[in-house]
Scaffold this motif. Structure first.
Motif, PDB file in Angstrom:
ATOM      1  N   GLU A   1     -23.738  15.920  -5.524  1.00 43.65           N
ATOM      2  CA  GLU A   1     -22.903  15.425  -5.311  1.00 43.65           C
ATOM      3  C   GLU A   1     -21.455  16.449  -4.271  1.00 43.65           C
ATOM      4  OE1 GLU A   1     -22.635  12.198  -6.852  1.00 43.65           O
ATOM      5  OE2 GLU A   1     -24.060  11.502  -7.502  1.00 43.65           O
ATOM      6  N   PRO A   2     -20.875  15.244  -4.146  1.00 41.64           N
ATOM      7  CA  PRO A   2     -20.013  16.488  -2.419  1.00 41.64           C
ATOM      8  C   PRO A   2     -18.713  16.272  -3.419  1.00 41.64           C
ATOM      9  CG  PRO A   2     -19.518  13.984  -2.588  1.00 41.64           C
ATOM     10  CD  PRO A   2     -20.531  14.254  -3.697  1.00 41.64           C
ATOM     11  N   GLU A   3     -17.978  17.508  -3.251  1.00 40.16           N
ATOM     12  CA  GLU A   3     -16.707  17.863  -4.483  1.00 40.16           C
ATOM     13  C   GLU A   3     -15.332  17.222  -3.671  1.00 40.16           C
ATOM     14  OE1 GLU A   3     -14.565  22.028  -4.788  1.00 40.16           O
ATOM     15  OE2 GLU A   3     -17.017  22.460  -4.583  1.00 40.16           O
ATOM     16  N   PHE A   4     -15.264  16.625  -4.876  1.00 38.45           N
ATOM     17  CA  PHE A   4     -13.504  16.538  -4.529  1.00 38.45           C
ATOM     18  C   PHE A   4     -12.189  17.255  -4.014  1.00 38.45           C
ATOM     19  CE2 PHE A   4      -9.163  14.117  -5.828  1.00 38.45           C
ATOM     20  CZ  PHE A   4      -9.371  13.709  -4.509  1.00 38.45           C
ATOM     21  N   LEU A   5     -11.671  17.413  -2.883  1.00 34.04           N
ATOM     22  CA  LEU A   5     -10.866  18.282  -1.902  1.00 34.04           C
ATOM     23  C   LEU A   5      -9.227  17.888  -2.061  1.00 34.04           C
ATOM     24  CD1 LEU A   5     -12.809  19.962   0.675  1.00 34.04           C
ATOM     25  CD2 LEU A   5     -13.168  20.749  -1.277  1.00 34.04           C
ATOM     26  N   GLY A   6      -9.160  16.656  -1.934  1.00 30.54           N
ATOM     27  CA  GLY A   6      -7.999  16.240  -2.204  1.00 30.54           C
ATOM     28  C   GLY A   6      -7.870  15.414  -1.041  1.00 30.54           C
ATOM     29  N   GLN A   7      -6.377  14.381  -0.856  1.00 31.59           N
ATOM     30  CA  GLN A   7      -6.386  13.452  -0.671  1.00 31.59           C
ATOM     31  C   GLN A   7      -4.814  13.262   0.757  1.00 31.59           C
ATOM     32  OE1 GLN A   7      -5.549   9.962  -2.766  1.00 31.59           O
ATOM     33  NE2 GLN A   7      -6.340   8.706  -1.511  1.00 31.59           N
ATOM     34  N   PHE A   8      -5.403  12.446   1.834  1.00 31.30           N
ATOM     35  CA  PHE A   8      -3.961  12.830   2.891  1.00 31.30           C
ATOM     36  C   PHE A   8      -3.421  11.644   2.325  1.00 31.30           C
ATOM     37  CE2 PHE A   8      -7.459  14.252   6.525  1.00 31.30           C
ATOM     38  CZ  PHE A   8      -6.162  15.797   6.195  1.00 31.30           C
ATOM     39  N   THR A   9      -2.243  11.533   2.753  1.00 32.29           N
ATOM     40  CA  THR A   9      -1.201  10.140   1.888  1.00 32.29           C
ATOM     41  C   THR A   9      -0.682  10.724   4.364  1.00 32.29           C
ATOM     42  OG1 THR A   9       0.587  12.105   2.224  1.00 32.29           O
ATOM     43  CG2 THR A   9      -0.658  10.988   0.469  1.00 32.29           C
ATOM     44  N   LEU A  10      -0.063   9.177   4.583  1.00 36.75           N
ATOM     45  CA  LEU A  10       0.688   8.315   5.873  1.00 36.75           C
ATOM     46  C   LEU A  10       2.125   8.260   5.275  1.00 36.75           C
ATOM     47  CD1 LEU A  10      -1.666   6.594   7.037  1.00 36.75           C
ATOM     48  CD2 LEU A  10      -1.529   8.214   7.358  1.00 36.75           C
ATOM     49  N   ALA A  11       3.141   8.936   6.312  1.00 39.38           N
ATOM     50  CA  ALA A  11       4.138   8.185   5.927  1.00 39.38           C
ATOM     51  C   ALA A  11       4.938   7.029   7.148  1.00 39.38           C
ATOM     52  CB  ALA A  11       4.939   9.678   6.510  1.00 39.38           C
ATOM     53  N   GLY A  12       5.202   6.185   5.952  1.00 40.40           N
ATOM     54  CA  GLY A  12       6.193   4.764   6.720  1.00 40.40           C
ATOM     55  C   GLY A  12       7.441   4.966   7.100  1.00 40.40           C
ATOM     56  N   PHE A  13       8.416   4.474   8.206  1.00 41.33           N
ATOM     57  CA  PHE A  13       9.628   4.437   8.640  1.00 41.33           C
ATOM     58  C   PHE A  13      10.078   3.293   8.835  1.00 41.33           C
ATOM     59  CE2 PHE A  13       8.147   8.610   9.166  1.00 41.33           C
ATOM     60  CZ  PHE A  13       9.121   9.380   8.922  1.00 41.33           C
ATOM     61  N   SER A  14      11.130   2.696   7.922  1.00 39.56           N
ATOM     62  CA  SER A  14      11.785   1.270   8.285  1.00 39.56           C
ATOM     63  C   SER A  14      12.361   1.039   9.390  1.00 39.56           C
ATOM     64  CB  SER A  14      12.832   1.359   6.743  1.00 39.56           C
ATOM     65  OG  SER A  14      13.729   1.705   7.295  1.00 39.56           O
ATOM     66  N   ASN A  15      11.884   1.677  10.784  1.00 37.92           N
ATOM     67  CA  ASN A  15      12.732   2.004  12.181  1.00 37.92           C
ATOM     68  C   ASN A  15      11.720   3.312  12.219  1.00 37.92           C
ATOM     69  OD1 ASN A  15      13.353   1.075  14.582  1.00 37.92           O
ATOM     70  ND2 ASN A  15      15.399   2.656  14.248  1.00 37.92           N
TER      71      ASN A  15
END
Length: 261
Positions: free
Chosen positions: A166-180
């Motif tokens: 089984e692989p080991e979970f390291l973390g999770q990338f997030t994304l940033a959005g903008f209204s403009n």
């Protein structure tokens, strides 16, 4: 003579356009680069005769009037937000964003910056960073003994080890959005910073709230279309030449007026 100033303004505008085109062509192979476009507006008009005024001689209303334009000015250099083609690299830490959103990184002064360049690297300590060494938010460290890593469409990062099923979970990338997103300030190195025009960043999991998803082993190519840029370059060059001919014509008219006796 107004024609001299008007033509000079036109030449300056075309020069700005050429500079924007040259920057686009210079970045035609830059990962995640979005083409820019110069935008212009006409200058103030001198109202010799305003439309709708009453003709003093017979009392009729002037239908159009006489309005003399005073040239052109640059209003903005806007970003053309377009998805670039995805190129397969096979790299474990190469991540392309399919859709909207930016990866968030931390600058040396502590400020947040944003990028679509997913050509990530790892430091000697295993920390995932950009090509310039800026840590990606949230910070994820790859163990030294990890054989490989996997990043799914939602940004979850897993490490694979020898003698482990089984692989080991390291973390999770997030994304940033903008209204403009066009209001972001470009600071170079494929990075942008938040401004009052862009609005605050809206950070979430990839694939949520209109954000794009991630593709491991791919990089986003520049969205610059070289054929269109060269066509625009020719058009700008001809526009510059036409404005220079106006200056030549105005100079000849002034010369003829000076020689009148």
């Amino acid at each position: 003579m107004r024609a001299l100033q008007i033509a000079a303004a036109g030449m300056s505008a075309q020069q700005t356009r050429v500079e924007v085109i040259s920057n686009n062509l210079a970045n035609m192979n830059t990962t995640g680069y979005n083409a820019r476009r110069a935008e212009f507006a006409d200058l103030h008009y001198q109202q010799v005769t305003r439309p709708g005024t009453i003709n003093a001689s017979d009392g009729t209303i002037v239908p159009t009037g006489v309005q003399l334009g005073l040239g052109v000015r640059a209003t903005s250099v806007s970003v053309i937000l377009a998805q670039g083609a995805l190129s397969s690299t096979g790299g474990d830490l190469d991540v392309a964003i399919e859709g909207d959103g930016f990866l968030e990184v931390t600058l040396p002064d502590g400020r947040a910056a944003y990028t679509r360049d997913g050509g990530l690297k790892r430091t000697g300590d295993g920390l995932i960073v950009t090509s310039d060494g800026y840590p990606v938010v949230p910070n994820v460290t790859i163990p030294e003994d990890a054989l490989s890593i996997s990043i799914n469409a939602e940004g979850e990062i897993y490490a694979f080890f020898q003698d482990r099923v089984e692989p080991e979970f390291l973390g999770q990338f997030t994304l940033a959005g903008f209204s403009n997103p066009r209001g972001l300030e470009a600071i170079g190195s494929n990075l942008f910073v938040e401004t009052g025009a862009s609005g605050p960043s809206l950070v979430n999991t990839p694939g949520i709230d209109g954000l794009g998803t991630l593709r491991q082993g791919f990089l986003e190519d520049s969205s610059v279309d070289p054929v269109k840029e060269v066509t625009d370059l020719i058009e700008a060059q001809r526009g510059y030449e036409l404005n220079s001919k106006v200056i030549t014509a105005a100079d000849q008219m002034l010369s003829a007026m000076v020689q009148i006796r």
